[in-house]
Design an enzyme around this catalytic site. Structure first.
Site, short mmCIF file in Angstrom:
data_model
loop_
_atom_site.label_atom_id
_atom_site.label_comp_id
_atom_site.label_asym_id
_atom_site.label_seq_id
_atom_site.Cartn_x
_atom_site.Cartn_y
_atom_site.Cartn_z
N GLY A 156 27.79 40.56 18.06
CA GLY A 156 27.32 40.64 16.69
C GLY A 156 26.09 39.79 16.53
N LYS A 181 35.53 34.39 20.84
CA LYS A 181 34.23 34.59 20.19
C LYS A 181 33.41 33.33 20.44
CE LYS A 181 32.13 35.51 15.68
NZ LYS A 181 32.33 36.06 14.34
N ASP A 272 32.29 39.48 3.99
CA ASP A 272 31.56 40.39 4.89
C ASP A 272 32.48 41.51 5.36
OD1 ASP A 272 29.36 41.35 6.21
OD2 ASP A 272 29.55 40.00 7.93
N1 ATP Z 1 39.60 39.48 18.36
C1 ATP Z 1 38.92 40.57 18.68
N2 ATP Z 1 39.48 41.55 19.42
C2 ATP Z 1 38.78 42.66 19.77
N3 ATP Z 1 37.51 42.91 19.40
C3 ATP Z 1 36.89 41.97 18.66
C4 ATP Z 1 37.54 40.77 18.25
N4 ATP Z 1 36.69 40.03 17.50
C5 ATP Z 1 35.55 40.76 17.45
N5 ATP Z 1 35.65 41.91 18.14
C6 ATP Z 1 34.61 42.94 18.30
O1 ATP Z 1 33.36 42.27 18.42
C7 ATP Z 1 32.48 42.69 17.36
C8 ATP Z 1 31.63 41.50 16.92
O2 ATP Z 1 32.48 40.44 16.49
P1 ATP Z 1 32.19 39.62 15.16
O3 ATP Z 1 32.05 40.63 14.05
O4 ATP Z 1 33.23 38.59 14.99
O5 ATP Z 1 30.78 38.98 15.53
P2 ATP Z 1 29.60 38.54 14.56
O6 ATP Z 1 28.50 38.00 15.42
O7 ATP Z 1 30.13 37.60 13.53
O8 ATP Z 1 29.22 39.95 13.94
P3 ATP Z 1 28.32 40.26 12.63
O9 ATP Z 1 26.98 40.65 13.16
O10 ATP Z 1 29.03 41.47 12.01
O11 ATP Z 1 28.34 39.10 11.76
C9 ATP Z 1 33.39 43.26 16.27
O12 ATP Z 1 32.73 44.26 15.51
C10 ATP Z 1 34.52 43.84 17.08
O13 ATP Z 1 34.25 45.17 17.48
#
Ligand code: ATP
Length: 482
Positions: A156, A181, A272
């Site tokens: 993300g 993450k 979000d």
């Molecule tokens: N616990 C999990 N299990 C499986 N897939 C996950 C998990 N957490 C996140 N993902 C996958 O990873 C992607 C990105 O994670 P996340 O949305 O937490 O990141 P972000 O950097 O905060 O994203 P954004 O750009 O939406 O803010 C999610 O859309 C999902 O498809």
């Protein structure tokens, strides 16, 4: 599957199940063609010849014994292959037992065995990531009792999500995989997302186990791996988002409402909510869904009762949050302080749910306009909904009214998470929805009973015949091993 056939199907096929051998009376070996695993399609193995793609009419095999699927986050990522046990007698992966109801992330060449019945070799023709990926990204491979892998489940704006394993003594059970993450933090910045998540416990909210900061200011949030992909990928069956049935949408919305009611009662606003942040445990209807990505969530339980910061994703963002169509008004679009003095409250999550419900029922994003941020923000401010289009013709009046009650620009009139349960669309189906919730959703989130014994004969129903039973009316590949 022959390599050439597999290559010609590339793009749709994310892997293949390649049978190893099928044993009967220890002297018969049957082999048969590989079964491709397509995007958004489950491959089911079991006795039930209407439901299963591969049918074994062997008494030790459950009606649906196990199912396989593959998830690819986006076109650039490597697919993840999963198997879920749905049986009484269990399955083995490389000789280790999968706990009942558990889902396991598979590796290339893993051997899946259905005890006392047949062996499968899982052979996914996938490109493996190089093992130095973690080093390239500057992440730490070993973090306390956890070990990171190079498998990326998603990425993300703020970070990568990788598969991680918990180190421990080997047992006869297949170990669980987790997700981690990893976010780049500003030095000394509080890990707000982790702090919020660590105190939450709900079947529809991502469960966090541990957090860790390394000396390069990377924050690691170890959490459950949710194995069915996100709602965006689930709806993106073709190039466009496809609508799903009202019943299927209701089961998802009911779970999101449960999560929101819980979060808001805890003083947490997600801020979000969008298709990408709603994760599915399996890519099928009536599965448990989990809200993830609390990166910009706000904890109001400690101080303020309203928020004043413009955050989120314009397409899902409530008009009162204060996005301005003119980006130049902000130094940093998604993180700037709002010019509007009144602030906003937890009902911004209900607006986002309205956008999600609209998309699930019609495949259309309600305020998309020409797709530019400016037009999305302008359209949402006006809040006009056109329900006269053909996409709405099969949608019930109750469902339309529910969407209208959430996409209400007047915050006072918009439903909150508690009152949403009383809307006729939800209230009318509440008995049925509660039953699904209690029987399917909550048990799925609780630790499973260990399957202690593989003594399948003891568990056979008395009426099962041990003589050969032909597999009937099979549309797809069906195999009778009796
Ligand atoms: N616990 C999990 N299990 C499986 N897939 C996950 C998990 N957490 C996140 N993902 C996958 O990873 C992607 C990105 O994670 P996340 O949305 O937490 O990141 P972000 O950097 O905060 O994203 P954004 O750009 O939406 O803010 C999610 O859309 C999902 O498809």
């Amino acid at each position: 599957m022959a390599a050439s056939t597999f290559e010609s199907l590339r793009g749709q096929v994310l892997g293949a199940l390649e049978p190893l051998t099928v044993h009967r009376n220890e002297d018969v070996n049957l082999s048969f063609a590989a079964v491709p695993i397509f995007k958004n399609k489950l491959v089911k193995i079991g006795r039930n010849n209407r439901e299963c793609d591969i049918v074994f009419s062997h008494p030790s095999i459950s009606s649906i014994h196990c199912m396989f699927w593959a998830i690819r986050f986006d076109d650039d990522s490597v697919p993840m292959h999963y198997v879920k046990d749905c049986s009484l007698n269990g399955i083995l992966i490389n000789g280790l037992l999968l706990k009942r109801g558990q889902t396991c992330l598979l590796e290339d060449e893993d051997v899946i065995t259905i005890p006392n019945a047949c062996d499968y070799r899982f052979q996914a023709k996938i490109k493996m990531l190089t093992s130095d990926l973690i080093e390239q990204l500057g992440f730490q491979v070993n973090v306390e009792s956890w070990q990171l892998t190079s498998k990326i489940v998603g990425s993300g704006t703020f970070g990568h999500v990788l598969v991680a394993n918990e180190k421990g003594e080997p047992t006869k059970y297949q170990p669980r995989s987790y997700a981690v993450k990893i976010i780049k933090m500003k030095p000394n910045r509080l890990d707000k997302e982790a702090k919020i998540l660590l105190r939450l416990a709900h079947p529809n909210v991502i469960k966090v186990h541990m957090t860790f900061s390394d000396n390069r200011n990377n924050l690691y949030i170890f959490q459950d791996l949710i194995t069915g992909g996100d709602l965006f990928s689930y709806l993106a069956k073709t190039d466009c988002l496809s609508p799903i049935s009202e019943t299927e949408a209701l089961v998802i919305i009911f779970q999101i409402l449960h999560a929101l009611k819980y979060l808001h009662s805890q003083g947490v606003v997600h801020r979000d909510l969008k298709l990408d942040n709603i994760l599915l445990c399996t890519p099928e209807p009536c599965t448990r869904i989990v809200l993830a990505d609390f990166g910009i969530a706000k904890d109001l339980s400690t101080k303020h009762s309203r928020m004043h910061t413009v955050v989120g994703t314009p397409e899902y963002c409530a008009p009162e949050v204060g996005f301005k169509a003119d980006r130049t008004a902000y130094k940093e679009f998604s993180r700037a302080a709002t010019m509007e003095q009144h602030g906003y409250d937890a009902k911004c999550d209900l607006w986002s749910l309205g956008v999600i419900a609209h998309i699930m029922l019609t495949g259309i994003s309600p305020f998309y306009g020409d797709g530019s941020e400016a037009s999305i923000i302008r359209n949402a401010k006006v809040g006009n909904l056109d329900m006269s289009t053909k996409q709405w013709t099969k949608v019930s009046e109750h469902a339309k009214s529910f969407v209208r009650s959430l996409l209400e620009t007047n915050v006072m009139r918009r439903l909150d998470s508690s009152r949403s349960f009383q809307h006729p669309w939800i209230a009318k189906h509440k008995g049925h929805l509660e039953k699904i919730y209690q029987k399917k959703i909550i048990p799925d989130s609780e630790p499973k009973q260990y399957l202690e014994e593989m003594n399948w004969k003891r568990k056979l129903p008395k009426s099962v015949k041990l003589s050969p039973t032909p597999a009937l009316n099979k549309k797809a590949r069906k195999i009778d091993i009796s």
